[in-house]
Design a protein around this motif. Structure first.
Motif, PDB file in Angstrom:
ATOM      1  N   ARG A  16      -9.959   0.822   0.346  1.00 43.53           N
ATOM      2  CA  ARG A  16      -8.573   1.281   0.287  1.00 43.53           C
ATOM      3  C   ARG A  16      -7.698   0.346  -0.555  1.00 43.53           C
ATOM      4  N   ASN A  17      -8.074  -0.932  -0.626  1.00 44.91           N
ATOM      5  CA  ASN A  17      -7.284  -1.908  -1.366  1.00 44.91           C
ATOM      6  C   ASN A  17      -7.675  -1.998  -2.841  1.00 44.91           C
ATOM      7  N   LEU A  18      -8.698  -1.271  -3.242  1.00 46.79           N
ATOM      8  CA  LEU A  18      -9.172  -1.339  -4.619  1.00 46.79           C
ATOM      9  C   LEU A  18      -8.861  -0.099  -5.432  1.00 46.79           C
ATOM     10  N   VAL A  19      -8.477   0.995  -4.789  1.00 50.91           N
ATOM     11  CA  VAL A  19      -8.244   2.252  -5.501  1.00 50.91           C
ATOM     12  C   VAL A  19      -6.913   2.852  -5.089  1.00 50.91           C
ATOM     13  N   ARG A  20      -6.386   3.745  -5.921  1.00 51.40           N
ATOM     14  CA  ARG A  20      -5.164   4.461  -5.583  1.00 51.40           C
ATOM     15  C   ARG A  20      -5.438   5.454  -4.450  1.00 51.40           C
ATOM     16  N   PRO A  21      -4.416   5.824  -3.683  1.00 58.55           N
ATOM     17  CA  PRO A  21      -4.636   6.802  -2.607  1.00 58.55           C
ATOM     18  C   PRO A  21      -5.271   8.099  -3.084  1.00 58.55           C
ATOM     19  N   ASP A  22      -4.901   8.571  -4.279  1.00 59.98           N
ATOM     20  CA  ASP A  22      -5.477   9.822  -4.772  1.00 59.98           C
ATOM     21  C   ASP A  22      -6.921   9.667  -5.231  1.00 59.98           C
ATOM     22  N   GLN A  23      -7.423   8.414  -5.284  1.00 53.84           N
ATOM     23  CA  GLN A  23      -8.802   8.174  -5.695  1.00 53.84           C
ATOM     24  C   GLN A  23      -9.738   7.926  -4.513  1.00 53.84           C
TER      25      GLN A  23
ATOM     26  N   PRO B 128      -7.148  -8.831  -3.997  1.00 49.14           N
ATOM     27  CA  PRO B 128      -7.376  -9.096  -2.567  1.00 49.14           C
ATOM     28  C   PRO B 128      -7.956  -7.865  -1.880  1.00 49.14           C
ATOM     29  N   LEU B 129      -8.849  -8.091  -0.930  1.00 44.26           N
ATOM     30  CA  LEU B 129      -9.508  -6.992  -0.232  1.00 44.26           C
ATOM     31  C   LEU B 129      -8.844  -6.671   1.101  1.00 44.26           C
ATOM     32  N   GLN B 130      -7.729  -7.312   1.397  1.00 49.40           N
ATOM     33  CA  GLN B 130      -6.965  -6.971   2.581  1.00 49.40           C
ATOM     34  C   GLN B 130      -5.513  -7.369   2.360  1.00 49.40           C
ATOM     35  N   GLU B 131      -4.628  -6.753   3.146  1.00 46.01           N
ATOM     36  CA  GLU B 131      -3.223  -7.128   3.102  1.00 46.01           C
ATOM     37  C   GLU B 131      -3.021  -8.457   3.815  1.00 46.01           C
ATOM     38  N   VAL B 132      -1.872  -9.067   3.568  1.00 47.32           N
ATOM     39  CA  VAL B 132      -1.529 -10.312   4.248  1.00 47.32           C
ATOM     40  C   VAL B 132      -1.366 -10.030   5.739  1.00 47.32           C
ATOM     41  N   ARG B 133      -2.003 -10.838   6.574  1.00 47.03           N
ATOM     42  CA  ARG B 133      -1.907 -10.669   8.022  1.00 47.03           C
ATOM     43  C   ARG B 133      -0.608 -11.288   8.538  1.00 47.03           C
ATOM     44  N   ARG B 134       0.161 -10.494   9.278  1.00 45.27           N
ATOM     45  CA  ARG B 134       1.454 -10.961   9.771  1.00 45.27           C
ATOM     46  C   ARG B 134       1.508 -11.055  11.293  1.00 45.27           C
ATOM     47  N   GLU B 135       0.393 -10.850  11.961  1.00 46.55           N
ATOM     48  CA  GLU B 135       0.386 -10.908  13.416  1.00 46.55           C
ATOM     49  C   GLU B 135      -0.538 -12.026  13.884  1.00 46.55           C
TER      50      GLU B 135
END
Length: 415
Positions: free
Chosen positions: A144-151, A206-213
């Protein structure tokens, strides 16, 4: 349906500047690395049983090695999801590749040196299966972090095509290498993980979003993912669809193989039927994005599930004949489109911080159902003739079809 918010690690931050899928450097690095890694693993499907049979002369012990790997994969699924959401996914995948590289290089050396005892083989298989479970979960969560939502659908379909392609080529290649030198398939698998490691290390995004929790305990993290999954109408429906579909496909192919052998069909033709199944899935994966673009997702899921149920029922009427492979291959042809649509939508509706845990729960449910399918097929064929025994599997697909028709989670999917 609204998309979840996307953070710094998502491909959507690049907007229209994101490349097409075939020109997406980072996705292609991950995909090509896993083509090689999966090919190395597929080579072992034939090489490992051959090795154990030569070492022990016992088919039962050869089966034990395969079961050990399968059970390990299932046991590790939920912890893998927690790790994929808690740790840096790139580093996690690199660690998994290092473990698999070391394990299969060691096994290759042991085979070449003539010291590959059964405990050594089992230990390497268990360690490799655990690392693969973690790696594959992190990979699923990363796409999900490497492609656009439509892809997303096209990306998942390409992964499906990869899986079917290596299932076609891996076992014969493993058998060929084993014939040339018993250590070669295992050293080849080690090399495939080295190349996978290099590919993952070269990914820039990056393969993940920044963790905020704040990090929770492992049990609390797993429970959080399960609550989200069970509380989301679409994800609940995905569980009810994926499990019976996986059990039905695995059970039908296994039962078909047994029925053909019992009917006296030559092993070469039985092997050809298996090749037809894999080829049907591979071709289906290639057309999955185009088919998905032409049909709204709720209609697509209903059409695929009901058509698959009918095709499987027709196949049962031809049980014991090679002709039974034709409708079953047509059903397998439709499978990748269903997987691409379902798992792409799963990736879109699940927040990145929960991707690993949700994916691991779905894969655990589907994998557990598939693992039970051969035992169920064998028990049914021992008690009934092939046609009534195998009708259980299209009945399971009917459960998925009814869910796809009536579920609010499926009806609410955006087209």
């Amino acid at each position: 349906m609204n998309r979840p918010s996307v953070g710094e690690g998502s491909a959507e931050t690049d907007g229209d500047r994101s490349p097409g899928l075939w020109r997406n450097r980072d996705f292609n690095l991950l995909w090509s690395g896993q083509c090689l890694s999966d090919l190395g693993g597929a080579m072992l499907e034939l090489a490992l049983p051959l090795l154990v049979l030569q070492q022990t002369g016992s088919p039962a012990q050869a089966g034990l090695v395969g079961t050990a790997g399968l059970v390990t994969t299932l046991v590790c699924r939920l912890p893998a999801g927690v790790l994929a959401d808690r740790l840096d996914r790139r580093r996690l995948m690199i660690i998994c590749d290092v473990l698999r590289l070391a394990g299969y290089a060691l096994l290759g050396w042991a085979v070449a040196a003539g010291v590959a005892s059964l405990p050594v083989i089992v230990a390497v298989v268990i360690a490799g299966a655990a690392a693969t479970a973690v790696f594959s979960t992190a990979e699923h969560a990363s796409v999900r972090n490497l492609v656009r939502p439509d892809q997303l659908t096209a990306a998942v379909a390409r992964n499906e095509a990869r899986a079917y392609a290596v299932s076609l080529t891996g076992p014969p290649l493993g058998g060929l290498l084993f014939g040339l030198g018993r250590a070669l398939p295992f050293l080849g698998n080690a090399l495939s993980h080295l190349l996978s490691l290099v590919a993952v290390a070269c990914i820039r995004r990056p393969l993940q979003e920044v963790r905020r929790e704040a990090a929770k305990t492992a049990a609390a993290s797993a429970a959080q993912g399960l609550r989200f999954l069970l509380g989301h109408p679409f994800l609940r429906a995905l569980l009810v669809i994926a499990a019976p579909l996986n059990m039905a496909f695995t059970g039908m192919i296994f039962a078909m193989t047994l029925a053909l052998l019992d009917a006296g069909v030559p092993p070469a033709l039985v092997g050809l039927a298996g090749t037809i199944f894999a080829l049907g899935g591979f071709l289906g994966a290639l057309v999955a994005p185009a088919l998905q673009r032409r049909l709204r997702l709720p209609l697509l899921m209903r059409l695929l599930c009901w058509t698959t149920a009918v095709l499987m029922a027709v196949s049962t009427l031809l049980a014991g004949s090679v002709l039974a492979a034709i409708p079953l291959a047509a059903a397998v042809f439709l499978g990748p489109t269903a997987n691409a649509a379902l798992f792409a939508h799963q990736a879109a509706v699940t927040p990145d911080r929960l991707q690993g845990r949700v994916v691991s729960c779905v894969l655990l449910a589907a994998g557990s159902a598939a693992a039970l399918a051969p035992a169920l097929a064998g028990a049914l064929l021992a008690r009934f003739s092939p046609t009534p025994a195998m009708l259980v599997f299209p009945a399971l697909v009917t459960v998925a079809a009814v869910t796809a028709t009536r579920s609010k989670g499926i009806r609410g999917m955006s087209g």
